[in-house]
Design an enzyme around this catalytic site. Structure first.
Site, PDB file in Angstrom:
ATOM      1  N   GLN A 195      40.871  -5.082  32.162  1.00 21.15           N
ATOM      2  CA  GLN A 195      39.853  -4.289  32.842  1.00 21.15           C
ATOM      3  C   GLN A 195      40.247  -3.976  34.287  1.00 21.15           C
ATOM      4  O   GLN A 195      39.949  -2.899  34.797  1.00 21.15           O
ATOM      5  CB  GLN A 195      38.510  -5.024  32.823  1.00 21.15           C
ATOM      6  CG  GLN A 195      37.350  -4.237  33.390  1.00 21.15           C
ATOM      7  CD  GLN A 195      37.112  -2.926  32.655  1.00 21.15           C
ATOM      8  OE1 GLN A 195      37.451  -2.797  31.479  1.00 21.15           O
ATOM      9  NE2 GLN A 195      36.528  -1.961  33.334  1.00 21.15           N
ATOM     10  N   GLU A 196      40.912  -4.918  34.945  1.00 20.72           N
ATOM     11  CA  GLU A 196      41.267  -4.740  36.351  1.00 20.72           C
ATOM     12  C   GLU A 196      42.336  -3.675  36.560  1.00 20.72           C
ATOM     13  O   GLU A 196      42.196  -2.790  37.404  1.00 20.72           O
ATOM     14  CB  GLU A 196      41.767  -6.067  36.945  1.00 20.72           C
ATOM     15  CG  GLU A 196      40.666  -7.044  37.315  1.00 20.72           C
ATOM     16  CD  GLU A 196      39.932  -6.640  38.586  1.00 20.72           C
ATOM     17  OE1 GLU A 196      40.357  -5.695  39.270  1.00 20.72           O
ATOM     18  OE2 GLU A 196      38.906  -7.266  38.885  1.00 20.72           O
ATOM     19  N   SER A 197      43.431  -3.773  35.820  1.00 22.32           N
ATOM     20  CA  SER A 197      44.598  -2.946  36.146  1.00 22.32           C
ATOM     21  C   SER A 197      45.229  -2.251  34.957  1.00 22.32           C
ATOM     22  O   SER A 197      46.168  -1.472  35.134  1.00 22.32           O
ATOM     23  CB  SER A 197      45.665  -3.816  36.812  1.00 22.32           C
ATOM     24  OG  SER A 197      46.190  -4.752  35.866  1.00 22.32           O
ATOM     25  N   TYR A 235      31.679  -3.820  34.322  1.00 20.11           N
ATOM     26  CA  TYR A 235      32.844  -4.707  34.386  1.00 20.11           C
ATOM     27  C   TYR A 235      32.594  -6.014  33.632  1.00 20.11           C
ATOM     28  O   TYR A 235      33.415  -6.447  32.817  1.00 20.11           O
ATOM     29  CB  TYR A 235      33.156  -4.996  35.854  1.00 20.11           C
ATOM     30  CG  TYR A 235      34.312  -5.923  36.120  1.00 20.11           C
ATOM     31  CD1 TYR A 235      35.590  -5.415  36.299  1.00 20.11           C
ATOM     32  CD2 TYR A 235      34.122  -7.291  36.243  1.00 20.11           C
ATOM     33  CE1 TYR A 235      36.664  -6.260  36.577  1.00 20.11           C
ATOM     34  CE2 TYR A 235      35.185  -8.139  36.512  1.00 20.11           C
ATOM     35  CZ  TYR A 235      36.448  -7.621  36.683  1.00 20.11           C
ATOM     36  OH  TYR A 235      37.500  -8.459  36.952  1.00 20.11           O
TER      37      TYR A 235
END
Length: 659
Positions: A508-510, A615
């Protein structure tokens, strides 16, 4: 065929191998492209003109030519634009230039040329261009019977003011295809989003003499209301409502006092319902117990839009009021069919002493929603007694399917651009190619082959996002890849952290982009902020740490996993709270957890920040799927959620000193 000839040798070139570093020019031609991108962003026409001849013959020449012409499009002759589109026919750059030119023609009110150019526009993804096209049809006597509805939907979907949809809305209003209510609703939504120009543009359509008062409404809502002792006519009532909306954004209780104190009686029923709903939404965003009471004063849910109804449902979920949850969802329009609200409607029905028919309806809703692709699909799956398991892999790609992807000029150009550091350009070209391949979008097998190509080149974001679009099967080796497998598992297990949770967060972050940079300065796979990295390094005893080390893959994973473990421990093992803390900083979820003890799914749905709410749900959903892949066993999302409530009184906070 010109570009196929240029690109064919590149299919085996070294720049496409996994060993090639990202964002690094491989030859002088690549360096020219990177310099031209910088010049384009600076609007440096002299440099663009000087460098363009040196980009001739380069695989990304269409980008060089696009930047040079786009930068001077306002003064370019039509023949130049047409020549560009003829030379690069079929490319993303051709259609993007057509998009840019259509916007320019709209601003110039050159409707004749617009009408000639628009039919060739393939992307059709620009709302303003679509609004211009609807306007041109109307002006030329070809307006569709539902033009007003189309314009209204496009207009309401935009936060900021734009020329195309504002102009089309004014035309539709003049032709009585938009009502006063439609235009005032646009003003209300824009006021809540703090878009003053969009509000003024809308008011100018329906009440030109009142448009100048919008500035007063925004400058001081309280002062504006105090100067309007009596609201006569719809214009003044709607302006008062706009002032109440702006007041509620800062202080919903103050807005509620104004409504109770007399303004509610002066507003019409629909206007009053909207005012109370906005106060309710803003109170819900503050997790205030007053939200339920404010929403209870809404006498007719059908007067609200789906956004306000969504917040009414969230506040009712937090209060355990299942009847109101169901009523709010039933009053929704298109949003009602979203997995979020299908799931909560089914839960509301089952919580409210259902008869056999209602139980069957709720069960059908859950079955229709159940799946493994998202948070609520997984929760629905568990509600019908199943767990998340890895789906069967699709049939292997044939040699011909793989070859077709590797010979696709748009895909190769997209990968080349990403490989040398033009990530934004490469992503756009890749998406265009997969969306509009041969005019109709790629089929599932073509998408699978395109994703396979991206995975092979370790361009993980295109691998994942392309694979997610297949409808008849799901290849989890593409959708949930595990790059850096040994490092992630070793670092996670060494500190007692579930590697599935780490992978779920990184995805999800990168999207596994090592050189990813966020707008606020976070870096690397785990998107760690410099101050957070320094703090974490001290906490874990990492000596000699310097900020530049966060760009090293292993260091990034070490710092990121350690910080996540510290957050998880600080939040008593709650994955939902720790994920929220990782995204929004630990201070916010510390306050968000105060209040009643809630099912973590209800808590997550009430997170005030849209980004963090999305998120948390995606990280937990990803985690469940990665756990199924790693263990080979059926997995439960619910077991990872638990409940969320206030911190135990005797439990000290361990992250107070985080900068």
């Amino acid at each position: 065929m010109h570009w196929l000839k240029i690109l064919t040798p590149l299919l085996t070139a070294s720049f496409l191998t996994a060993a090639t570093p990202l964002a690094q020019a491989q030859n002088s031609g690549d360096a020219i492209l990177l310099e031209m991108q910088k010049a384009f962003r600076k609007r440096d026409q002299a440099t663009l003109t000087q460098l363009l001849p040196q980009a001739a013959g380069h695989p990304l020449e269409p980008w060089a030519a696009y930047w040079e012409l786009k930068n001077r499009l306002e003064t370019a002759a039509p023949d130049e634009v047409l020549a560009f589109m003829a030379r690069y026919a079929g490319t993303y750059q051709e259609d993007r230039m057509r998009n840019d030119w259509l916007l320019q023609l709209g601003k110039l009110r050159d409707w004749g040329t617009f009408a000639q150019v628009y039919p060739q526009f393939r992307m059709r993804d620009d709302r303003s261009v679509t609004c211009y096209a609807l306007l041109v049809d109307s002006l030329q006597g070809r307006g569709a019977p539902d033009m007003g509805r189309q314009v209204r939907d496009l207009w309401l979907a935009q936060k900021d003011a734009d020329d195309g949809c504002t102009l089309a809305a004014a035309q539709a209003y003049a032709q009585k295809q938009l009502t006063d209510a439609d235009v005032w609703r646009r003003a209300r939504v824009a006021a809540e989003a703090n878009r003053q120009k969009a509000v003024r543009d809308a008011v100018a359509i329906v009440a030109p003499d009142a448009a100048d008062q919008v500035a007063q409404v925004f400058a001081s809502p309280a002062k504006y209301l105090s100067g309007q002792s009596k609201a006569r006519g719809r214009e003044r009532k709607e302006l008062a409502l706009l002032a109440l909306i702006r007041m509620a954004a800062g202080d919903p209780d103050a807005a509620a006092t104004q409504i109770e104190g007399g303004w509610g009686a002066q507003l019409a029923g629909e206007e009053r319902n909207w005012a109370w709903a906005v106060a309710g939404k803003q109170a819900a965003l503050k997790l205030s117990p007053m939200a339920v009471g404010y929403f209870a004063k809404v006498r007719r849910d059908q007067d609200l839009n789906d956004d306000l109804l969504g917040w009414k449902a969230r506040a009712a979920l937090r209060a355990g009021d299942w009847k109101t949850v169901r009523r709010a969802i039933d009053a929704m329009g298109p949003e009602r069919t979203d997995a979020t609200w299908s799931y909560w409607k089914a839960k509301a029905m089952l919580a409210d002493r259902p008869n056999a028919e209602e139980r069957a309806e709720a069960r059908q809703l859950l079955e229709d929603t159940a799946g493994t692709g998202s948070f609520y699909e997984q929760l629905a799956l568990e509600e019908i007694g199943q767990r998340v398991t890895v789906p069967p892999a699709p049939a292997p790609l044939t040699r011909e399917e793989k070859a077709a992807a590797r010979a696709n000029p748009g895909l190769v150009r997209g990968l080349y651009a990403i490989q040398i550091g033009l990530r934004s350009e490469g992503v756009r070209e890749w998406n265009y190619t997969t969306n509009l391949h041969q005019g109709g979008g790629m089929g599932d097998r073509e998408l699978l082959a395109a994703a396979d190509l991206a995975c092979e080149r370790q361009v993980w974001d295109r691998c994942i996002n392309t694979s997610e679009r297949t409808k008849t099967f799901a290849d989890w080796s593409q959708r949930y890849p595990m790059p850096y497998h040994d490092t992630v598992l070793a670092k996670s297990r060494a500190i007692g952290l579930d590697p599935a949770y780490v992978y779920g967060l990184i995805r999800q972050e990168s999207r596994f982009i090592m050189d990813a940079r966020s707008g606020v300065g976070a870096s690397g796979l785990m998107q760690v902020m410099p101050a957070t990295a320094r703090w974490t390094a001290r906490k874990i005893g990492m000596t000699g740490f310097t900020p530049d080390m966060i760009n090293d893959r292993d260091t990034n994973i070490t710092i990121g996993t350690s910080y996540l473990k510290l957050a998880l421990d600080d939040f008593e093992g709650s994955m939902a709270l720790a994920a929220a803390g990782y995204n929004a900083g630990p201070g916010r979820p510390r306050s968000w957890r105060n209040g009643p003890v809630l099912d973590a799914a209800i808590w997550a749905e009430n997170v005030p920040f849209t980004e963090t709410r999305d998120y948390v749900k995606k990280v937990l959903s990803n985690t469940t799927n990665y756990a199924a892949l790693i263990t080979g066993q059926p997995q439960s999302l619910k077991s990872r959620l638990g409940t969320v409530g206030p911190r135990p009184a005797n439990d000290p906070e361990t992250m107070k000193d985080l900068p």
